[in-house]
Design a protein around this motif. Structure first.
Motif, PDB file in Angstrom:
ATOM      1  N   GLY A  18     -67.179  14.562  81.823  1.00 54.95           N
ATOM      2  CA  GLY A  18     -67.732  15.659  82.610  1.00 54.95           C
ATOM      3  C   GLY A  18     -68.459  15.223  83.860  1.00 54.95           C
ATOM      4  N   HIS A  19     -69.369  14.222  83.724  1.00 55.73           N
ATOM      5  CA  HIS A  19     -70.140  13.786  84.892  1.00 55.73           C
ATOM      6  C   HIS A  19     -69.204  13.291  85.996  1.00 55.73           C
ATOM      7  CE1 HIS A  19     -73.928  14.063  82.677  1.00 55.73           C
ATOM      8  NE2 HIS A  19     -73.305  13.487  81.670  1.00 55.73           N
ATOM      9  N   ASP A  20     -68.210  12.482  85.610  1.00 56.99           N
ATOM     10  CA  ASP A  20     -67.279  11.956  86.606  1.00 56.99           C
ATOM     11  C   ASP A  20     -66.391  13.056  87.177  1.00 56.99           C
ATOM     12  OD1 ASP A  20     -68.268   9.397  86.408  1.00 56.99           O
ATOM     13  OD2 ASP A  20     -66.755   8.720  84.980  1.00 56.99           O
ATOM     14  N   GLY A  21     -66.064  14.054  86.363  1.00 53.59           N
ATOM     15  CA  GLY A  21     -65.251  15.160  86.865  1.00 53.59           C
ATOM     16  C   GLY A  21     -65.984  15.944  87.937  1.00 53.59           C
ATOM     17  N   TYR A  22     -67.244  16.254  87.706  1.00 51.87           N
ATOM     18  CA  TYR A  22     -68.046  16.927  88.723  1.00 51.87           C
ATOM     19  C   TYR A  22     -68.155  16.064  89.981  1.00 51.87           C
ATOM     20  CZ  TYR A  22     -69.797  20.496  85.434  1.00 51.87           C
ATOM     21  OH  TYR A  22     -69.917  21.536  84.557  1.00 51.87           O
ATOM     22  N   THR A  23     -68.341  14.756  89.773  1.00 48.76           N
ATOM     23  CA  THR A  23     -68.517  13.846  90.897  1.00 48.76           C
ATOM     24  C   THR A  23     -67.264  13.781  91.762  1.00 48.76           C
ATOM     25  OG1 THR A  23     -70.135  12.519  89.683  1.00 48.76           O
ATOM     26  CG2 THR A  23     -68.990  11.445  91.508  1.00 48.76           C
ATOM     27  N   ARG A  24     -66.105  13.684  91.126  1.00 53.22           N
ATOM     28  CA  ARG A  24     -64.852  13.627  91.892  1.00 53.22           C
ATOM     29  C   ARG A  24     -64.680  14.870  92.764  1.00 53.22           C
ATOM     30  NH1 ARG A  24     -62.855  11.493  87.066  1.00 53.22           N
ATOM     31  NH2 ARG A  24     -62.084  13.550  86.435  1.00 53.22           N
ATOM     32  N   GLU A  25     -64.990  16.028  92.203  1.00 52.88           N
ATOM     33  CA  GLU A  25     -64.802  17.258  92.959  1.00 52.88           C
ATOM     34  C   GLU A  25     -65.819  17.370  94.095  1.00 52.88           C
ATOM     35  OE1 GLU A  25     -63.357  20.893  94.319  1.00 52.88           O
ATOM     36  OE2 GLU A  25     -62.478  19.207  93.236  1.00 52.88           O
ATOM     37  N   LEU A  26     -67.062  16.986  93.838  1.00 56.09           N
ATOM     38  CA  LEU A  26     -68.060  17.002  94.904  1.00 56.09           C
ATOM     39  C   LEU A  26     -67.662  16.034  96.012  1.00 56.09           C
ATOM     40  CD1 LEU A  26     -70.763  17.885  96.092  1.00 56.09           C
ATOM     41  CD2 LEU A  26     -71.879  16.128  94.680  1.00 56.09           C
ATOM     42  N   ALA A  27     -67.195  14.839  95.632  1.00 59.14           N
ATOM     43  CA  ALA A  27     -66.774  13.857  96.630  1.00 59.14           C
ATOM     44  C   ALA A  27     -65.597  14.378  97.454  1.00 59.14           C
ATOM     45  CB  ALA A  27     -66.405  12.542  95.944  1.00 59.14           C
ATOM     46  N   ARG A  28     -64.645  15.021  96.798  1.00 58.03           N
ATOM     47  CA  ARG A  28     -63.491  15.563  97.517  1.00 58.03           C
ATOM     48  C   ARG A  28     -63.935  16.596  98.556  1.00 58.03           C
ATOM     49  NH1 ARG A  28     -60.289  19.870  97.794  1.00 58.03           N
ATOM     50  NH2 ARG A  28     -61.618  21.040  96.340  1.00 58.03           N
ATOM     51  N   ARG A  29     -64.823  17.472  98.167  1.00 61.32           N
ATOM     52  CA  ARG A  29     -65.278  18.523  99.084  1.00 61.32           C
ATOM     53  C   ARG A  29     -66.095  17.943 100.233  1.00 61.32           C
ATOM     54  NH1 ARG A  29     -66.968  23.748  95.296  1.00 61.32           N
ATOM     55  NH2 ARG A  29     -65.259  23.581  93.793  1.00 61.32           N
ATOM     56  N   ALA A 173     -85.453  24.174  93.540  1.00 63.37           N
ATOM     57  CA  ALA A 173     -84.496  24.522  92.487  1.00 63.37           C
ATOM     58  C   ALA A 173     -83.537  25.577  93.029  1.00 63.37           C
ATOM     59  CB  ALA A 173     -85.217  25.041  91.255  1.00 63.37           C
ATOM     60  N   ILE A 174     -82.277  25.199  93.208  1.00 68.48           N
ATOM     61  CA  ILE A 174     -81.312  26.034  93.916  1.00 68.48           C
ATOM     62  C   ILE A 174     -80.123  26.338  93.004  1.00 68.48           C
ATOM     63  CG2 ILE A 174     -79.759  26.145  95.907  1.00 68.48           C
ATOM     64  CD1 ILE A 174     -81.621  24.058  97.234  1.00 68.48           C
ATOM     65  N   ALA A 175     -79.747  27.605  92.925  1.00 65.40           N
ATOM     66  CA  ALA A 175     -78.505  27.991  92.244  1.00 65.40           C
ATOM     67  C   ALA A 175     -77.369  27.826  93.245  1.00 65.40           C
ATOM     68  CB  ALA A 175     -78.593  29.435  91.758  1.00 65.40           C
ATOM     69  N   ALA A 176     -76.588  26.760  93.078  1.00 66.98           N
ATOM     70  CA  ALA A 176     -75.624  26.368  94.113  1.00 66.98           C
ATOM     71  C   ALA A 176     -74.179  26.650  93.739  1.00 66.98           C
ATOM     72  CB  ALA A 176     -75.778  24.877  94.422  1.00 66.98           C
ATOM     73  N   GLY A 177     -73.905  27.020  92.485  1.00 68.52           N
ATOM     74  CA  GLY A 177     -72.535  27.296  92.085  1.00 68.52           C
ATOM     75  C   GLY A 177     -71.903  26.153  91.317  1.00 68.52           C
ATOM     76  N   ALA A 178     -70.669  26.383  90.862  1.00 66.72           N
ATOM     77  CA  ALA A 178     -69.953  25.435  90.015  1.00 66.72           C
ATOM     78  C   ALA A 178     -69.059  24.526  90.852  1.00 66.72           C
ATOM     79  CB  ALA A 178     -69.111  26.181  88.977  1.00 66.72           C
ATOM     80  N   LEU A 179     -68.766  23.350  90.299  1.00 65.79           N
ATOM     81  CA  LEU A 179     -67.846  22.394  90.921  1.00 65.79           C
ATOM     82  C   LEU A 179     -66.596  22.291  90.061  1.00 65.79           C
ATOM     83  CD1 LEU A 179     -70.282  19.553  92.037  1.00 65.79           C
ATOM     84  CD2 LEU A 179     -68.745  20.825  93.550  1.00 65.79           C
ATOM     85  N   VAL A 180     -65.572  23.058  90.396  1.00 65.25           N
ATOM     86  CA  VAL A 180     -64.327  23.055  89.641  1.00 65.25           C
ATOM     87  C   VAL A 180     -63.188  22.753  90.597  1.00 65.25           C
ATOM     88  CG1 VAL A 180     -62.791  24.376  88.138  1.00 65.25           C
ATOM     89  CG2 VAL A 180     -65.254  24.746  88.022  1.00 65.25           C
ATOM     90  N   ALA A 181     -62.291  21.872  90.199  1.00 62.87           N
ATOM     91  CA  ALA A 181     -61.171  21.470  91.047  1.00 62.87           C
ATOM     92  C   ALA A 181     -60.266  22.662  91.343  1.00 62.87           C
ATOM     93  CB  ALA A 181     -60.373  20.359  90.361  1.00 62.87           C
ATOM     94  N   PRO A 182     -59.582  22.653  92.474  1.00 62.12           N
ATOM     95  CA  PRO A 182     -58.804  23.830  92.895  1.00 62.12           C
ATOM     96  C   PRO A 182     -57.601  24.145  92.008  1.00 62.12           C
ATOM     97  CG  PRO A 182     -58.438  21.975  94.391  1.00 62.12           C
ATOM     98  CD  PRO A 182     -59.572  21.588  93.500  1.00 62.12           C
ATOM     99  N   GLY A 183     -57.153  23.207  91.169  1.00 65.52           N
ATOM    100  CA  GLY A 183     -55.997  23.487  90.316  1.00 65.52           C
ATOM    101  C   GLY A 183     -56.252  24.514  89.235  1.00 65.52           C
ATOM    102  N   PHE A 184     -57.518  24.800  88.946  1.00 66.56           N
ATOM    103  CA  PHE A 184     -57.865  25.761  87.904  1.00 66.56           C
ATOM    104  C   PHE A 184     -57.935  27.161  88.511  1.00 66.56           C
ATOM    105  CE2 PHE A 184     -59.420  21.693  86.418  1.00 66.56           C
ATOM    106  CZ  PHE A 184     -59.021  21.684  85.089  1.00 66.56           C
ATOM    107  N   HIS A 185     -56.965  27.994  88.185  1.00 64.04           N
ATOM    108  CA  HIS A 185     -56.941  29.376  88.669  1.00 64.04           C
ATOM    109  C   HIS A 185     -56.110  30.209  87.705  1.00 64.04           C
ATOM    110  CE1 HIS A 185     -52.770  28.867  90.022  1.00 64.04           C
ATOM    111  NE2 HIS A 185     -53.148  27.702  90.509  1.00 64.04           N
TER     112      HIS A 185
END
Length: 393
Positions: A18-29, A173-185
């Motif tokens: 999970g941690h790496d999954g969030y990180t990959r998506e944040l890095a991509r963006r 403390a900020i509600a910033a939203g989720a980090l989900v890769a674009p393939g999930f729809h």
């Protein structure tokens, strides 16, 4: 790929996926916004084999002695344990500081213990750029909230409020939203049938039973309960837990090992039943699946289950007798639609925009006031970006 705006460092941890999954998506963006991104594993910052041994111990404890993990997690809710943790991690702070190049504009942690490195570095002046935490659990526990960190980004306003209760300021403390890769729809009917064929899954309603990349928790019991409900056929994704997969296959339960194409798998099913409240839950929401938490793992699994339910984006099924009626409400009643509406603002918001605004170069004067976008779920059912002002220390 980019880099013209400077560099952002992200510190994650190879603890599950999970941690790496969030990180990959944040890095991509962030790369798409013009930043260079360096990614480091917190465990590699620890001396010798400490990091590897800690990951192995954590895995074994969750699999074989979850009550021990539950007790340790409870101890972690005491304020004194955070201070002790920061003291023990002092050697690793220096290792992290030495990795930072002059063009770094911000450092982001996607792991709570990494945040314990950043806070003291920032407070002492050894880190002269913003320190940001992105919370990868849906619930915010005490170790995520660290003095000195400039901004704590939670996926949802409920998590941001929890951070404030634990001592974070209203502005940080900020509600910033989720980090989900674009393939999930959400899939079309044709895409769903294609996905089922790709995985060789049966017809009828399917419930994806997910337990993270390690396949921990009472997964076999969950699959048996879902099957006994008669509402859907369980399909279990076991991650790297081969013993679990083999056990389920012997019992005749559709079971998959490590899945490289999770977006395709989620398009094949009708409902997600999970036990940790992490990245898979977010991915299920982004795919349009109704999400239920059942038999959550101890510690962060339990508090995430409660927080997901409080936010209205998932339902915590607390008893086997409630499984059938709840699954029917999720699939045929109004509950699934209500969850999708509640999750929409979180999924549409972009945490990378918040990080990019904080990291934006501002010359030598870092005391100027910044304007950061924050998630506001009070206005209609759409994602709304408001304005949150935060003075730099």
């Amino acid at each position: 790929m980019g880099g013209g705006l400077g560099r952002v460092v992200i510190v994650s941890a190879g603890v599950g996926a999970g941690h790496d999954g969030y990180t990959r998506e944040l890095a991509r963006r962030l790369r798409g916004r013009g930043y260079a991104v360096d990614q480091y594993d917190f465990m590699d910052l620890l001396p010798g084999p400490t990091g590897t041994n800690a990951v192995q111990l954590y895995n074994r404890t969750l699999n074989h002695a979850p009550w021990i993990y539950a007790g340790l997690f409870h101890l972690g809710t005491w304020s004194i344990t955070a201070a002790v943790t920061r003291a023990l991690l002092a050697p690793a702070r220096h290792r992290l500081r030495d990795l930072l190049t002059p063009d770094v504009r911000a450092v982001v942690s996607t792991y709570s213990l990494a945040s314990q490195l950043l806070g003291p570095l920032r407070r002492s002046g050894q880190l002269r750029v913003p320190a940001i935490t992105y919370v990868t659990d849906f619930a915010v526990h005490r170790h995520w909230v660290v003095p000195g960190v400039d901004a704590l980004l939670a996926p949802h306003p409920v998590g941001a409020m929890q951070a404030r209760v634990l001592g974070a300021t209203a502005k940080s403390a900020i509600a910033a939203g989720a980090l989900v890769a674009p393939g999930f729809h959400p899939p079309t009917p044709a895409e769903r049938e294609q996905a089922r064929r790709a995985f060789g899954l049966p017809s009828g309603r399917l419930a994806l039973v997910a337990a993270g990349s390690w396949g921990v928790g009472r997964v076999a019991a969950t699959a048996a309960d879902v099957a006994a409900s008669g509402v859907a056929t369980p399909v279990v994704v076991c991650g790297r837990n081969e013993r679990l997969r083999e056990r389920l296959e012997r019992a005749g339960v559709p079971a998959l090992g490590w899945v490289d194409d999770m977006p395709l798998l989620m398009k094949a099913v009708d409902v997600l039943v999970e036990n940790a409240g992490g990245l898979m839950a977010m991915e299920g929401m982004a795919t349009g699946l109704p999400v239920a938490t059942y038999r959550p793992i101890p510690g962060h699994g339990h508090i995430s289950a409660a927080t997901l339910e409080q936010a209205g984006v998932s339902t915590w099924i607390r008893r086997p007798s409630a499984l059938r009626p709840t699954l029917l409400r999720l699939l045929d009643g109004d509950l699934g639609g209500a969850q999708r509406m509640a999750a929409a603002p979180m999924l549409q918001a972009d945490p990378a925009e918040v990080v990019a605004r904080i990291a934006r170069p501002m010359g030598s004067d870092r005391r100027r006031e910044r304007t950061w976008p924050v998630l506001d779920t009070k206005r209609s059912g759409r994602a709304v970006v408001g304005e949150g002002r935060q003075p730099q220390p």
